[in-house]
Enzyme design. Structure first.
Site, PDB file in Angstrom:
ATOM      1  CG  ASP A 111     -43.473  60.052 -41.702  1.00  0.00           C
ATOM      2  OD1 ASP A 111     -42.975  60.212 -40.557  1.00  0.00           O
ATOM      3  OD2 ASP A 111     -43.567  61.107 -41.695  1.00  0.00           O
TER       4      ASP A 111
ATOM      5  CE  LYS B  74     -48.804  65.755 -35.676  1.00  0.00           C
ATOM      6  NZ  LYS B  74     -46.943  65.413 -37.142  1.00  0.00           N
TER       7      LYS B  74
ATOM      8  CD  GLU C 116     -46.430  65.574 -40.190  1.00  0.00           C
ATOM      9  OE1 GLU C 116     -46.089  63.936 -40.193  1.00  0.00           O
ATOM     10  OE2 GLU C 116     -46.749  65.308 -39.457  1.00  0.00           O
TER      11      GLU C 116
ATOM     12  CG  ASP D  29     -42.518  68.618 -39.219  1.00  0.00           C
ATOM     13  OD1 ASP D  29     -43.626  68.034 -38.852  1.00  0.00           O
ATOM     14  OD2 ASP D  29     -41.605  67.257 -39.153  1.00  0.00           O
TER      15      ASP D  29
END
Lengths: 644, 205
Positions: free
Chosen positions: A197, A74, A175, A12
């Site tokens: 999420d 990210k 994810e 992850d």
């Protein structure tokens, strides 16, 4: 020799924290780092040229030399500088001064420059090392998770980061889907499940149908620029204003002070998930001490506009899925930001849970669940596990794929929420006599006009044989693979010529650029490097030996001459002798010799494999070949469709 | 831009004849079953050739399932296979709206009036005004169009029965007639769907 196949881990790669996990028997487990914690903060400090510090130890540099620390990289992946202008101001690091619009972002740290994938690669390499230390063996293959709503460029950037870190990325998994895998693993769930999420930097909502081990995503939506970072940035702005009002000091341009404020507000945010009030306390040299009490109610009010931005994607996803809130069987909350109680209330309302006496599921650690799910997917790819042999993930593409047509409008060729892999074939021709190339502009997004969608790439179809205008017929196949990444193939049908395609990714790196950024030579304990090379050489040698040991069972073995067979056996014995030693060069030489000797055998094996595969090359021929014999691939059992 | 040529027959992917009354839950079971054999996840350790094969087969399977499970795209696809392609509801660039001249003859008057109302509504919105009676009229029109769409979907099913029966009987002439009817129906359906979208846009829905 029953050589164990190399492990595939699940990673992850988060905005705030990153983790690596693997399947231990039937259970996914996270792998701890040297400090015992599985969470590696996605923070990279570059204190000196060609030196990097990743994770918790990098935090201290945030106060010491904030301009040499990169976090939340990210959010910059696969983006242009014009996309992130606003938030770049909030980061302590600086972008390269010579950056042009449309270029991959480069960060300036000292006199070095780094792209976001290189920063992510440093985080990935840390995870890789943690796993190698844990396993005591080299690791080269991984599944990496990405936000479901990541576009092609962001996905490609993630894959590039893996390659730079020395990891072959076997699959990018979304994810929320990974979370659903972890969640559904030993529960034998059936029905409609939504995964909400909200992480550090991204928000995804995915709606899945679970049926007999199949995890079918029916719709997904989200915002790749929405998460805990936005809450932090808002709180920082509020606190800085407040400090200025109280003390008259503007700390906005004091990088170290801003980082201290950032830490203080994050601590308060976390405290408010369990307490009704929290204190923001700052004691900076040269500034009056600052203390402020904040209640959960005040906090909820402040962040309400941010949380409200998650509602629209949820409604759109439900609409696309054709699911009403009351049909939702379960809601799973994932991501650190779902620890905020206001999120539970909001989601209960959006999905009508309270009215049906249901609660959102938060029983899996929201920081770990995505990595655990990635480990499950890694095991699915590895194969051979009884516990998960029925599990299969069918994911979708989050954004429609289109090409720019006349007048700047977009013709959609693959609709969003199409199950991937998905493809579309289009035909193009020339507009002028003798024209030898055609440009195609590929975009991703839902808007009608090209200028409002995200430009993925411009393809230049070259080498079209000169013909009258409109005569060439160029067939272009667009295929979105199981990673959500676009592949393009083109062919001129009248001449049968394979057209060359020159791809200019809009925010991507070329293969050569990625190659030049591979981390091998970066910072480095020389001994560590030697040790790794030795391990790698041994591993390669053992792999080859394992293959050779299996060889006599393959029909192709009998096609070799006796001399060839004897030579292979002798060279394998030689290699076995040198493997335990520390002489890397000797292992390499012996490996190469054996590899060369087995060249013809490998060819024979490939021929057999290809001819088997070719027998099922097309759907039609596969159908015709059914029942050809047990060795024929069985792509299609006769369909069992009972028409009413 | 021309639509993709029919290299593969999506019906054949599922071992189905080119008939339209499909049991979608059986289609789903079949889709899952084939996915379990073809999906790239099952070929992660296979050779490059096999991986490509799996990728191609799975994308074809997914494309076929997506097309066949939806009644409209299934019918559109069949007409294309049968050499009578109708413009797809999904694919056309949205800016490329059908010309008014293409309005079905029996709807001309209605569409003319609707366009006037839409224009007025857009003007109002631009000026920041709201005319509740106009809004009410447009909402009523939308409900009416939605009703017509539902009727067309029912009617489409009767065409399917006719098509399937004609195919079974090998009656070429009848299949031609049904094709024409389905073609006209989809054309009308697309037109009405665009009207609904225009109304929604104007209402800001």
């Amino acid at each position: 020799m029953a050589q164990q196949e190399e492990r595939i881990v699940g990673i992850d790669l988060g905005t705030t924290n990153s983790l690596v996990a693997y399947m231990q028997g039937d259970q996914p487990v996270v792998i701890p780092g040297e400090d015992g914690s599985p969470l590696v903060p996605s923070v990279v400090a570059i204190p000196e040229k060609r030196q990097s510090i990743v994770g918790n130890p990098a935090h201290k540099y945030l106060v010491q030399s904030p301009e040499r620390v990169v976090y939340s990289a990210k959010r910059l992946m696969g983006r242009g500088v014009e996309d992130v202008q606003g938030e770049l101001k909030l980061f302590p690091f600086h972008i390269a001064p010579d950056l042009a619009p449309g270029e991959v972002i480069r960060l300036q740290i000292g006199d070095e420059q780094f792209t976001p994938p290189e920063i992510s690669a440093l985080v990935l390499r840390q995870l890789k090392r943690n796993a190698e230390r844990y396993f005591g063996a080299p690791l080269t293959k991984a599944v990496i998770t990405v936000p479901a709503y990541f576009n092609d460029a962001q996905r490609q950037a993630t894959k590039d980061a893996g390659r730079m870190a020395g990891l072959e990325v076997l699959r990018l998994v979304n994810e929320p889907t990974a979370a659903a895998l972890a969640y559904g693993l030993d529960r034998n769930k059936e029905g409609i499940v939504a995964v909400y999420d909200l992480g550090g930097g991204t928000f995804d909502i995915s709606i899945l149908k679970l049926h007999e081990g199949i995890f079918e995503v029916i719709a997904t939506n989200g915002d790749t620029h929405l998460g805990g970072d936005d809450i932090d940035n808002l709180l920082i702005a509020v606190a800085l204003d407040d400090i200025q009002g109280e003390t008259g000091v503007d700390l906005r341009y004091n990088g170290a002070a801003v980082q201290a404020v950032r830490k203080a507000v994050i601590d308060a945010k976390i405290a408010l998930s369990s307490a009704e009030t929290a204190r923001i306390s700052l004691d900076l040299p040269g500034v009056e001490p600052y203390h402020r009490e904040i209640t959960r109610e005040q906090f909820n009010q402040l962040i309400q506009p941010i949380l409200a931005r998650t509602v629209e994607p949820c409604l759109t996803a439900m609409k696309d899925a054709g699911i009403r809130p009351e049909q939702m069987d379960e809601l799973v909350l994932v991501g650190g930001s779902t620890r905020i109680p206001a999120v539970w209330d909001l989601t209960s309302q959006v999905f009508g849970l309270a009215a049906r006496g249901k609660k959102p599921h938060r029983d899996l650690n929201p920081d770990e669940v995505v990595a655990l799910g990635a480990a499950v997917q890694a095991k699915i790819l590895e194969g051979g596990s009884k516990a998960i042999e029925d599990m299969l993930l069918l994911d979708v593409t989050p954004l429609s794929l289109g090409i720019e047509a006349l007048g700047g409008v977009v013709a959609k060729i693959i609709q969003r929420n199409s199950t991937i892999p998905a493809s579309a074939t289009e035909h193009f021709t020339t507009g002028v006599d003798g024209q030898t190339n055609v440009a195609i502009h590929v975009l991703q997004g839902e808007r009608e006009l090209a200028k409002d969608c995200r430009s993925l790439a411009r393809f230049d179809l070259k080498g079209i044989p000169p013909m009258s205008a409109g005569l060439p017929r160029i067939e272009v196949k667009f295929l979105i693979d199981a990673n959500g990444i676009l592949q393009v193939k083109a062919r001129e049908q009248r001449s049968g010529q394979e057209a060359q395609i020159e791809v200019k990714p809009t925010y991507g790196l070329t293969d050569e650029q990625v190659e030049s950024m591979i981390l091998e030579s970066f910072d480095h304990a020389e001994d560590d490097f030697r040790e790794r090379q030795l391990i790698e050489a041994r591993n390669e040698a053992e792999n080859l030996i394992a293959h050779v040991e299996k060889a006599p069972t393959h029909p192709a073995w009998q096609q070799l001459t006796e001399d060839e067979r004897n030579q292979i056996i002798a060279l394998a014995d030689k290699l076995r002798v040198v493997i335990p030693g520390d002489d890397r060069a000797a292992i390499r030489t012996a490996t190469e010799a054996l590899d060369k000797a087995t060249g013809r055998f490998a060819e024979l094996m490939m021929d057999a494999a290809v001819s088997t595969a070719l027998r099922g090359k097309t759907m039609e021929s596969a159908g015709e070949n059914l029942g050809d014999g047990p060795e024929a691939p069985h792509p299609f059992a006769p369909a069992e469709i009972n028409e009413k | 831009m021309q639509p993709a040529s029919a290299v593969h027959d999506y019906f054949a992917v599922f071992g189905l004849p080119r008939k339209l009354a499909i049991d979608t839950s059986a289609l789903e079971r079949s889709f899952y079953k084939l996915s379990r054999k073809l999906h790239p996840d099952l070929y992660a350790r296979a050779s490059a050739g096999e991986q490509q094969w799996s990728l191609d087969q799975t994308s074809l399977l997914n494309d076929a399932y997506r097309t066949l499970r939806n009644p409209v795209s299934r019918t559109e696809y069949l007409l294309k296979l049968e050499g009578k392609p109708v413009a797809s509801e999904e694919q056309a660039p949205q800016g490329d709206k059908p010309k008014d001249s293409r309005a079905p003859a029996d709807m001309l008057e209605e569409v003319f009036e609707l366009n006037m109302q839409l224009e007025e509504m857009r003007m109002n919105r631009k000026m920041g005004e709201d005319d509740p009676s106009l809004r009410g009229d447009l909402e009523k029109a939308r409900t009416q169009f939605e009703g017509q769409l539902a009727d067309l979907d029912e009617e489409l099913k009767t065409h399917w029965q006719q098509w399937d029966a004609a195919v079974d009987a090998g009656a070429t002439e009848r299949t031609e007639q049904v094709k024409d009817k389905m073609f006209a129906l989809l054309d009308r359906r697309r037109y009405i769907r665009n009207l609904v979208r225009d109304v929604n846009d104007a209402l800001g829905a």
